[in-house]
Write a protein that holds these residues in place. Structure first.
Motif, PDB file in Angstrom:
ATOM      1  N   TRP B  88       0.822  -1.208   0.000  1.00 27.94           N
ATOM      2  CA  TRP B  88       0.000   0.000   0.000  1.00 27.94           C
ATOM      3  C   TRP B  88       0.849   1.248   0.000  1.00 27.94           C
ATOM      4  CZ3 TRP B  88      -5.017  -0.551  -0.956  1.00 27.94           C
ATOM      5  CH2 TRP B  88      -5.552  -1.834  -0.782  1.00 27.94           C
ATOM      6  N   ILE B  90       0.632   4.830  -0.390  1.00 23.69           N
ATOM      7  CA  ILE B  90      -0.358   5.896  -0.517  1.00 23.69           C
ATOM      8  C   ILE B  90       0.325   7.259  -0.507  1.00 23.69           C
ATOM      9  CG2 ILE B  90      -2.260   4.566   0.418  1.00 23.69           C
ATOM     10  CD1 ILE B  90      -1.870   6.012   3.006  1.00 23.69           C
ATOM     11  N   PHE B 286      -3.318  11.518  -4.632  1.00 19.47           N
ATOM     12  CA  PHE B 286      -4.394  10.900  -3.864  1.00 19.47           C
ATOM     13  C   PHE B 286      -5.551  10.502  -4.766  1.00 19.47           C
ATOM     14  CE2 PHE B 286      -2.278  13.541  -0.585  1.00 19.47           C
ATOM     15  CZ  PHE B 286      -1.848  12.487   0.200  1.00 19.47           C
ATOM     16  N   ILE B 289      -5.378   7.190  -6.417  1.00 18.72           N
ATOM     17  CA  ILE B 289      -5.798   5.995  -5.679  1.00 18.72           C
ATOM     18  C   ILE B 289      -7.221   5.627  -6.103  1.00 18.72           C
ATOM     19  CG2 ILE B 289      -6.289   5.071  -3.393  1.00 18.72           C
ATOM     20  CD1 ILE B 289      -4.149   6.990  -2.304  1.00 18.72           C
ATOM     21  N   PHE B 293      -8.626   2.183  -8.254  1.00 18.38           N
ATOM     22  CA  PHE B 293      -9.725   1.289  -7.882  1.00 18.38           C
ATOM     23  C   PHE B 293     -10.840   1.328  -8.908  1.00 18.38           C
ATOM     24  CE2 PHE B 293      -7.748   1.263  -3.718  1.00 18.38           C
ATOM     25  CZ  PHE B 293      -7.883  -0.076  -3.404  1.00 18.38           C
ATOM     26  N   GLN B 331     -14.377  17.361  -4.848  1.00 18.76           N
ATOM     27  CA  GLN B 331     -13.576  16.461  -4.018  1.00 18.76           C
ATOM     28  C   GLN B 331     -14.480  15.446  -3.313  1.00 18.76           C
ATOM     29  OE1 GLN B 331     -11.193  18.794  -1.351  1.00 18.76           O
ATOM     30  NE2 GLN B 331      -9.951  17.042  -0.772  1.00 18.76           N
ATOM     31  N   GLY B 335     -14.531  11.391  -3.758  1.00 17.57           N
ATOM     32  CA  GLY B 335     -14.440  10.512  -2.610  1.00 17.57           C
ATOM     33  C   GLY B 335     -15.626   9.565  -2.528  1.00 17.57           C
ATOM     34  N   MET B 336     -16.821  10.106  -2.797  1.00  9.39           N
ATOM     35  CA  MET B 336     -18.023   9.268  -2.772  1.00  9.39           C
ATOM     36  C   MET B 336     -17.924   8.145  -3.784  1.00  9.39           C
ATOM     37  SD  MET B 336     -21.497  11.358  -2.036  1.00  9.39           S
ATOM     38  CE  MET B 336     -21.508  12.342  -3.484  1.00  9.39           C
ATOM     39  N   LEU B 338     -15.330   6.595  -4.667  1.00  8.47           N
ATOM     40  CA  LEU B 338     -14.519   5.518  -4.093  1.00  8.47           C
ATOM     41  C   LEU B 338     -15.338   4.702  -3.091  1.00  8.47           C
ATOM     42  CD1 LEU B 338     -11.897   4.040  -3.855  1.00  8.47           C
ATOM     43  CD2 LEU B 338     -10.998   5.821  -2.400  1.00  8.47           C
ATOM     44  N   PHE B 339     -16.145   5.396  -2.276  1.00  9.13           N
ATOM     45  CA  PHE B 339     -17.023   4.679  -1.343  1.00  9.13           C
ATOM     46  C   PHE B 339     -17.922   3.697  -2.090  1.00  9.13           C
ATOM     47  CE2 PHE B 339     -17.075   7.971   2.263  1.00  9.13           C
ATOM     48  CZ  PHE B 339     -16.242   7.181   3.021  1.00  9.13           C
ATOM     49  N   LEU B 342     -16.071   0.699  -3.558  1.00  9.98           N
ATOM     50  CA  LEU B 342     -15.701  -0.310  -2.568  1.00  9.98           C
ATOM     51  C   LEU B 342     -16.942  -1.034  -2.076  1.00  9.98           C
ATOM     52  CD1 LEU B 342     -13.123   1.868  -0.642  1.00  9.98           C
ATOM     53  CD2 LEU B 342     -12.612  -0.115  -2.054  1.00  9.98           C
ATOM     54  N   GLY B 343     -18.045  -0.289  -1.983  1.00 10.71           N
ATOM     55  CA  GLY B 343     -19.278  -0.882  -1.490  1.00 10.71           C
ATOM     56  C   GLY B 343     -19.882  -1.883  -2.452  1.00 10.71           C
ATOM     57  N   VAL B 346     -18.966  -5.720  -3.329  1.00  6.88           N
ATOM     58  CA  VAL B 346     -19.480  -6.899  -2.633  1.00  6.88           C
ATOM     59  C   VAL B 346     -20.183  -7.829  -3.618  1.00  6.88           C
ATOM     60  CG1 VAL B 346     -21.742  -5.946  -2.015  1.00  6.88           C
ATOM     61  CG2 VAL B 346     -20.670  -7.628  -0.537  1.00  6.88           C
TER      62      VAL B 346
END
Lengths: 309, 364
Positions: B88, B90, B286, B289, B293, B331, B335-336, B338-339, B342-343, B346
């Motif tokens: 990692w 970062i 940043f 990153i 993803f 910004q 960021g959202m 990325l949320f 990742l969410g 699943v």
């Protein structure tokens, strides 16, 4: 007492104040990591606490409400992390990073229009005649209540982790979540509570930055303090007592710069501003080199738990 | 009750559809956010995602798009290799800054010599700067087992201090009348990062980014070390039995990421940015990153992701100027994203099932 042009009592006093945000955030993260969760979003939760605490304190003209709002919003923000990691099984490192990135964005969005305002003063705890004891008075007895709260939380988290039944369960979940699950503990529920605790603590720490340390609102106000708090947890080998020591060490470094400048030592600003980060790295290296591989890290740290049955 | 059931193998369909779903979800959530801020969400979304591509001045915005995408893609490709192996890094922002500082120093040292070799030399110096900066966490990790996440991140703050120092003292423009900031590279042709096709935004960095993405794809899918990277990430124990050396892998992944971030830095400072100032670094390290993803850690996916993320930058600043949207909301938007990424991931690894006991009731 003055050594090298620096008043030691004042330095010690500002060290105790300067270390509060790091101390609170690191204590919270210690509990989170002992339960086996690596939340890298400390910086984000802190800055959310900083902005919400500032807004609440200014709006209601009450520092107490500010700190409460900081804790509540920090915890609420950590709920996003908890949902992604515990329910949706997202990668903890990446989710923590996302928390930080979003936190910085949201805070500067929410903080618009609050620049240049003075927050209400968080007063010192009245200590009566103790304030006037030479040397000890200015060093120990003129602090606000959050400083004392931070010290009390060291004792509380120590007791919680090492002496209470809840702490035993938290550590069991952090060391081996499969075994804890087999024993009938609700692994993810326990982790959720720990994450919320960590969020609230980081939130209070952040609020302390914007309400007492600075005290005003500027974008990106936490400026890496959350990351230093994360490093301190490693430095402290996940033990609350050592967290206090680490927080004081780094709090001292953070306040030493301004003190040196006040004493008219000619050190370029750039070197002073990079010093805490460089020293964090050095300390991390020394710690990891001395103790070998895991240095007491919880065995399940960073691993998600999904009960297949 | 909803219940997650682990898939025996990751779903191929969801592997590629989750980024799309995440983008759609982010647009919805961001729309609500914009509405809460008092703007018409449809106008804002249109301004961000459509105007730069097809509205007036589209050619200007397309150039801006490539300018923003190039560093993002370069950095993200490097990061993705590490992320795949569970390494990692970062602190790409720091490696990006150091690439710019070292590269610019080398370039400006030759001022005002005109020679064709100066620009390549600068790029090499920039790559070296990023590589050297990334080697600090890499060596500390391999020698002392120090956490590379924290070290690489701490070094971002150190790099920012060095950048400030550079723009205020050792790289300050001697003819700049005392203002901070280096000489402007647009006045120094030998060191300038030109648009290869005029006004297209396609400077050397853009072509390098494309070439690097293709090379990284080949490396990951066809080459031994790519196999080792994937193996180390997916099955660390199996990787050990296979004889994968963690040390070599860490040095390789962090080093590559550093080189690419450093190159992104020097391309940026000698091209779009023009000069080194205190505010030179705007967070590409940043955002990359998120790009990594969004592109599913796949170099070719990252090219698309980088373009999309660049669009949010370009469209975001357009919305900022036209609709008075706060700068920070972009910004938050990124960021959202990325949320959500990742969410919804699943769905790749798990099936959502209704529990048997309540499925009859819930089916209605």
């Amino acid at each position: 007492m003055i050594i090298g042009g620096i008043d030691i009592a004042v330095l010690m006093a500002s060290l105790m104040v300067g270390s509060v945000p790091i101390l609170l955030a690191a204590l919270g993260e210690t509990v989170v990591e002992r339960s086996g969760v690596l939340n890298l979003g400390v910086e984000g939760m802190m800055i959310i606490g900083a902005v919400s605490g500032f807004i609440a304190a200014v709006t209601f003209q009450s520092p107490i409400l500010g700190f409460l709002a900081g804790a509540a919003c920090g915890a609420a923000f950590s709920l996003i992390f908890a949902f992604l990691v515990l329910v949706l099984q997202a990668n903890q490192v990446a989710t923590g990073l996302a928390l930080t990135l979003v936190g910085i964005g949201i805070s500067s969005l929410a903080g618009q229009g609050f620049n240049g305002i003075k927050p209400p003063v968080t007063g010192a705890v009245p200590m009566g005649p103790l304030r006037d004891i030479p040397f000890l008075g200015p060093m120990l007895f003129r602090h606000d209540w959050v400083v004392w709260f931070g010290l009390a939380m060291v004792a509380v988290t120590w007791w919680l982790l090492n002496r209470s039944r809840a702490g035993l369960i938290i550590r069991a979940v952090g060391e081996n979540h499969e075994a804890a699950h087999a024993l009938g503990y609700k692994v993810n529920r326990i982790r959720l509570l720990c994450i919320l605790f960590g969020g609230a603590m980081a939130g209070i720490g952040g609020a302390y930055i914007s309400l007492v340390r600075v005290p005003q609102w500027t974008d990106n106000i936490t400026n890496g303090i959350g990351w230093i708090a994360l490093a301190i947890v490693v430095f402290a080998s996940w033990r609350p007592g050592r967290v206090l020591f680490g927080a004081w060490l780094f709090g001292g470094l953070l306040v030493l710069g301004p003190n040196l400048q006040a004493a008219e030592y000619r050190i370029p600003v750039e070197y002073l501003s990079m010093a805490p980060y460089l020293i964090t790295i050095v300390v991390l290296v020394v710690m990891s080199a001395r103790k070998g591989a895991r240095m007491g890290a919880p065995a399940s740290l960073g691993q998600n738990f999904h009960a297949s049955r | 009750m909803l219940r997650l059931e682990k898939r025996p193998n990751p779903s191929r369909f969801w592997l590629w559809f989750t980024p799309v779903l995440a983008v759609l979800l982010t647009m919805t959530a961001a729309g609500l956010l914009f509405a809460a801020l008092g703007s018409n969400p449809f106008t804002v979304i249109r301004t961000i995602f459509w105007e730069p591509l097809a509205g007036s001045n589209a050619s200007y915005f397309r150039a801006q798009l490539f300018i923003k995408a190039a560093p993002l893609i370069l950095i993200a490709v490097g990061l993705a290799m590490g992320f795949r192996a569970g390494i990692w890094n970062i602190g790409a922002e720091g490696q990006y800054i150091m690439g710019a500082v070292i590269g610019a120093s080398v370039g400006l040292a030759f001022y005002p010599t005109e020679n064709r070799l100066i620009f390549p030399l600068m790029v090499a110096a920039g790559a070296f700067g990023g590589w050297a900066w990334a080697m600090i966490p890499a060596i500390l990790r391999t020698r002392f087992n120090t956490n590379e996440i924290l070290v690489s991140l701490m070094l971002v703050y150190v790099a920012q201090a060095i950048l400030a120092k550079a723009s205020f003292s050792f790289l300050r423009n001697p003819e700049g009348m005392g203002f901070p900031g280096s000489r402007n590279f647009s006045t120094y042709p030998a060191a300038r990062n030109f648009d290869l096709i005029e006004r297209s935004g396609l400077h050397w960095g853009a072509f390098t980014a494309l070439a690097v993405a293709v090379a990284a794809y080949v490396l990951l899918t066809r080459h031994g070390i790519g196999f080792q990277i994937r193996l180390a990430g997916q099955a660390p124990r199996a990787a050990r039995f296979h004889g994968v050396s963690p040390t070599r892998l860490i040095i390789f992944c962090l080093g590559t990421a550093g080189i690419l971030a450093g190159m992104a830095g020097i391309f940026e400072v000698s091209g779009p940015a023009g000069q080194l100032t205190e505010n030179f670094a705007t967070g590409y390290g940043f955002t990359a990153i998120i790009v990594a993803f969004l592109g599913r850690l796949n170099p070719l996916g990252i090219v698309l992701a980088g373009l999309l993320m660049a669009l949010t930058y370009v469209g975001g600043s357009l919305a900022e100027s036209r609709l008075n949207l706060p700068a920070a909301s972009i910004q938050v938007f990124q960021g959202m994203l990325l949320f959500f990424l990742l969410g919804v991931d699943v769905l790749t690894n798990y099936r959502i099932r209704l529990s048997r006991s309540q499925s009859k009731g819930a089916g209605a």
